[in-house]
Write a protein that holds these residues in place. Structure first.
Motif, PDB file in Angstrom:
ATOM      1  N   LEU A 150     -16.082  -3.707   3.154  1.00 39.50           N
ATOM      2  CA  LEU A 150     -15.269  -2.450   3.020  1.00 39.50           C
ATOM      3  C   LEU A 150     -14.499  -1.962   4.174  1.00 39.50           C
ATOM      4  O   LEU A 150     -13.070  -1.840   4.104  1.00 39.50           O
ATOM      5  N   SER A 151     -15.244  -1.855   5.379  1.00 39.72           N
ATOM      6  CA  SER A 151     -14.501  -1.553   6.846  1.00 39.72           C
ATOM      7  C   SER A 151     -13.603  -2.623   7.170  1.00 39.72           C
ATOM      8  O   SER A 151     -12.543  -2.316   7.738  1.00 39.72           O
ATOM      9  N   ALA A 152     -14.180  -3.923   7.279  1.00 40.49           N
ATOM     10  CA  ALA A 152     -13.277  -4.858   7.477  1.00 40.49           C
ATOM     11  C   ALA A 152     -11.915  -5.094   6.917  1.00 40.49           C
ATOM     12  O   ALA A 152     -11.185  -5.385   7.564  1.00 40.49           O
ATOM     13  N   LYS A 153     -12.123  -4.488   5.287  1.00 41.82           N
ATOM     14  CA  LYS A 153     -10.635  -4.732   4.598  1.00 41.82           C
ATOM     15  C   LYS A 153      -9.900  -3.637   5.020  1.00 41.82           C
ATOM     16  O   LYS A 153      -8.709  -4.041   5.094  1.00 41.82           O
ATOM     17  N   LYS A 154     -10.504  -2.455   5.452  1.00 40.09           N
ATOM     18  CA  LYS A 154      -9.621  -1.459   5.736  1.00 40.09           C
ATOM     19  C   LYS A 154      -8.733  -1.843   7.155  1.00 40.09           C
ATOM     20  O   LYS A 154      -7.717  -1.456   7.405  1.00 40.09           O
ATOM     21  N   ALA A 155      -9.501  -2.550   8.061  1.00 40.48           N
ATOM     22  CA  ALA A 155      -8.833  -2.844   9.259  1.00 40.48           C
ATOM     23  C   ALA A 155      -8.011  -4.191   9.170  1.00 40.48           C
ATOM     24  O   ALA A 155      -7.614  -4.625   9.912  1.00 40.48           O
ATOM     25  N   GLY A 156      -7.924  -4.658   7.951  1.00 43.81           N
ATOM     26  CA  GLY A 156      -7.174  -5.979   7.720  1.00 43.81           C
ATOM     27  C   GLY A 156      -7.457  -7.209   8.042  1.00 43.81           C
ATOM     28  O   GLY A 156      -6.583  -8.027   8.343  1.00 43.81           O
ATOM     29  N   ILE A 157      -8.850  -7.396   7.936  1.00 44.96           N
ATOM     30  CA  ILE A 157      -9.312  -8.689   8.210  1.00 44.96           C
ATOM     31  C   ILE A 157      -8.717  -9.816   7.262  1.00 44.96           C
ATOM     32  O   ILE A 157      -8.295  -9.486   5.932  1.00 44.96           O
ATOM     33  N   LYS A 158      -8.576 -11.053   7.619  1.00 43.67           N
ATOM     34  CA  LYS A 158      -8.110 -12.048   6.533  1.00 43.67           C
ATOM     35  C   LYS A 158      -9.275 -13.039   6.016  1.00 43.67           C
ATOM     36  O   LYS A 158      -8.934 -13.548   5.062  1.00 43.67           O
ATOM     37  N   LEU A 159     -10.314 -12.901   6.745  1.00 43.81           N
ATOM     38  CA  LEU A 159     -11.446 -13.786   6.299  1.00 43.81           C
ATOM     39  C   LEU A 159     -12.919 -13.090   6.811  1.00 43.81           C
ATOM     40  O   LEU A 159     -12.869 -12.358   7.383  1.00 43.81           O
ATOM     41  N   PHE A 160     -13.673 -12.989   5.680  1.00 44.58           N
ATOM     42  CA  PHE A 160     -15.260 -12.366   5.926  1.00 44.58           C
ATOM     43  C   PHE A 160     -16.104 -13.585   5.951  1.00 44.58           C
ATOM     44  O   PHE A 160     -16.184 -14.418   5.048  1.00 44.58           O
ATOM     45  N   VAL A 161     -16.773 -13.717   6.835  1.00 40.98           N
ATOM     46  CA  VAL A 161     -18.034 -14.503   7.246  1.00 40.98           C
ATOM     47  C   VAL A 161     -19.303 -13.803   6.866  1.00 40.98           C
ATOM     48  O   VAL A 161     -19.839 -13.250   7.800  1.00 40.98           O
ATOM     49  N   PRO A 162     -19.838 -13.626   5.633  1.00 45.10           N
ATOM     50  CA  PRO A 162     -21.261 -13.056   5.372  1.00 45.10           C
ATOM     51  C   PRO A 162     -22.275 -13.514   6.445  1.00 45.10           C
ATOM     52  O   PRO A 162     -22.414 -14.735   6.685  1.00 45.10           O
ATOM     53  N   SER A 163     -23.206 -12.731   6.843  1.00 46.65           N
ATOM     54  CA  SER A 163     -24.415 -13.154   7.340  1.00 46.65           C
ATOM     55  C   SER A 163     -25.624 -13.899   6.448  1.00 46.65           C
ATOM     56  O   SER A 163     -26.212 -13.121   6.139  1.00 46.65           O
ATOM     57  N   GLU A 164     -25.127 -14.855   6.022  1.00 48.72           N
ATOM     58  CA  GLU A 164     -25.984 -15.366   4.934  1.00 48.72           C
ATOM     59  C   GLU A 164     -26.817 -16.595   5.341  1.00 48.72           C
ATOM     60  O   GLU A 164     -27.761 -16.615   5.382  1.00 48.72           O
ATOM     61  N   TYR A 165     -26.126 -17.752   5.749  1.00 48.05           N
ATOM     62  CA  TYR A 165     -26.901 -19.095   5.874  1.00 48.05           C
ATOM     63  C   TYR A 165     -27.942 -19.287   4.629  1.00 48.05           C
ATOM     64  O   TYR A 165     -27.504 -19.249   3.428  1.00 48.05           O
ATOM     65  N   GLY A 166     -29.087 -20.004   5.144  1.00 50.80           N
ATOM     66  CA  GLY A 166     -29.858 -20.234   4.080  1.00 50.80           C
ATOM     67  C   GLY A 166     -29.502 -21.300   3.080  1.00 50.80           C
ATOM     68  O   GLY A 166     -28.732 -22.269   3.645  1.00 50.80           O
ATOM     69  N   SER A 167     -29.612 -20.944   1.787  1.00 50.28           N
ATOM     70  CA  SER A 167     -29.277 -22.150   0.893  1.00 50.28           C
ATOM     71  C   SER A 167     -28.546 -20.945  -0.312  1.00 50.28           C
ATOM     72  O   SER A 167     -28.462 -19.904  -0.403  1.00 50.28           O
ATOM     73  N   ILE A 168     -27.974 -21.713  -1.388  1.00 50.26           N
ATOM     74  CA  ILE A 168     -27.345 -20.842  -2.376  1.00 50.26           C
ATOM     75  C   ILE A 168     -28.389 -20.098  -3.009  1.00 50.26           C
ATOM     76  O   ILE A 168     -29.676 -20.432  -3.747  1.00 50.26           O
ATOM     77  N   PRO A 169     -28.419 -18.772  -3.092  1.00 48.62           N
ATOM     78  CA  PRO A 169     -29.457 -17.806  -3.749  1.00 48.62           C
ATOM     79  C   PRO A 169     -29.610 -17.813  -5.214  1.00 48.62           C
ATOM     80  O   PRO A 169     -28.362 -18.096  -5.735  1.00 48.62           O
ATOM     81  N   LYS A 170     -30.627 -17.637  -5.583  1.00 48.41           N
ATOM     82  CA  LYS A 170     -30.662 -17.424  -7.119  1.00 48.41           C
ATOM     83  C   LYS A 170     -30.863 -16.092  -7.638  1.00 48.41           C
ATOM     84  O   LYS A 170     -31.219 -15.028  -6.854  1.00 48.41           O
ATOM     85  N   GLU A 171     -30.357 -15.753  -8.589  1.00 51.22           N
ATOM     86  CA  GLU A 171     -30.395 -14.343  -9.300  1.00 51.22           C
ATOM     87  C   GLU A 171     -31.878 -13.822  -9.472  1.00 51.22           C
ATOM     88  O   GLU A 171     -32.722 -14.932  -9.533  1.00 51.22           O
ATOM     89  N   ASN A 172     -31.961 -12.650  -9.223  1.00 53.02           N
ATOM     90  CA  ASN A 172     -33.452 -12.392  -9.591  1.00 53.02           C
ATOM     91  C   ASN A 172     -34.346 -12.803  -8.649  1.00 53.02           C
ATOM     92  O   ASN A 172     -35.605 -13.031  -8.932  1.00 53.02           O
ATOM     93  N   SER A 173     -33.844 -12.878  -7.383  1.00 54.37           N
ATOM     94  CA  SER A 173     -34.968 -13.183  -6.039  1.00 54.37           C
ATOM     95  C   SER A 173     -34.550 -12.315  -4.854  1.00 54.37           C
ATOM     96  O   SER A 173     -33.450 -11.687  -5.314  1.00 54.37           O
ATOM     97  N   PRO A 174     -35.439 -12.357  -4.049  1.00 50.64           N
ATOM     98  CA  PRO A 174     -35.314 -11.558  -2.966  1.00 50.64           C
ATOM     99  C   PRO A 174     -34.002 -11.926  -2.205  1.00 50.64           C
ATOM    100  O   PRO A 174     -33.360 -11.120  -1.442  1.00 50.64           O
ATOM    101  N   LEU A 175     -33.168 -13.113  -2.660  1.00 47.28           N
ATOM    102  CA  LEU A 175     -32.225 -13.680  -1.874  1.00 47.28           C
ATOM    103  C   LEU A 175     -30.888 -13.183  -2.584  1.00 47.28           C
ATOM    104  O   LEU A 175     -29.936 -13.323  -2.257  1.00 47.28           O
TER     105      LEU A 175
END
Length: 197
Positions: free
Chosen positions: A6-31
């Protein structure tokens, strides 16, 4: 990460890269919190670029062990990519590809693709340990770091350890889109990584 987004949006960023990596997460899991960030970015109209590498090479011995290499059935497949190779691709893509190609993209990276048995053999040979076959009952999913490690072992054993598992059966080499856009990207195989670790 929601505050950062949300702070990045206020700053006007065009692209957000989440610190995610790993693989596609499953719902109802720690990921699953990874899915929350994706949903929030979509709701806020912020394009994302997701980079998937499954397991960093640097974490393989931490997860499976060195002296005692933990293995469930051993037949599941794991994608492995080192920090350096992931970093090289992320930096290259963000500074080279057109914005339109990055917006709401998912990049599948894979330095190596091995069965858990192959990973265990490489770890055994590198560290001189032994392979220990464990059962799921021996891996309690407690709410601490040990439980998270056990979750990851079970998660990978269930077939969620590659960067392409969510695409269903098929030729994985055709699905690793990182190599398609940058053929010169030559990530290390896990055995090479262990040789230089």
């Amino acid at each position: 990460m929601p505050v950062l987004l949300l702070s990045a949006k206020k700053a006007g960023i065009k692209l957000f890269v989440p610190s995610e990596y790993g693989s596609i997460p499953k719902e109802n899991s720690p990921l699953a919190p990874k899915l929350t960030i994706r949903k929030l970015a979509e709701e806020e109209g912020i394009p994302t670029a997701i980079y998937l590498n499954s397991l960093f090479a640097e974490y393989v011995s931490w997860l499976f062990g060195k002296e005692k290499v933990k293995v469930l059935n051993g037949n599941s497949i794991l994608s492995i990519t080192s920090f350096v190779d992931v970093g090289r691709f992320v930096a290259w893509s963000l500074t080279t590809l057109p914005e339109e190609q990055l917006y709401n993209s998912i990049w599948r990276l894979e330095g190596d693709r091995l069965t858990i048995k192959e990973v265990a053999e490489l770890l055994k040979n590198k560290y001189g340990g032994e392979i220990v076959h464990v059962k799921r009952d021996d891996l309690p999913l407690t709410q601490d770091l040990a439980g998270f490690v056990n979750f990851l072992l079970v998660h990978i054993d269930d077939g969620y350890g590659t960067t392409t598992f969510d695409l269903g059966p098929g030729d994985s080499s055709e699905r690793i889109n990182a190599v398609k856009v940058w053929p010169e990207w030559k990530p290390k195989k896990f055995a090479e990584y262990l040789g230089s670790a």
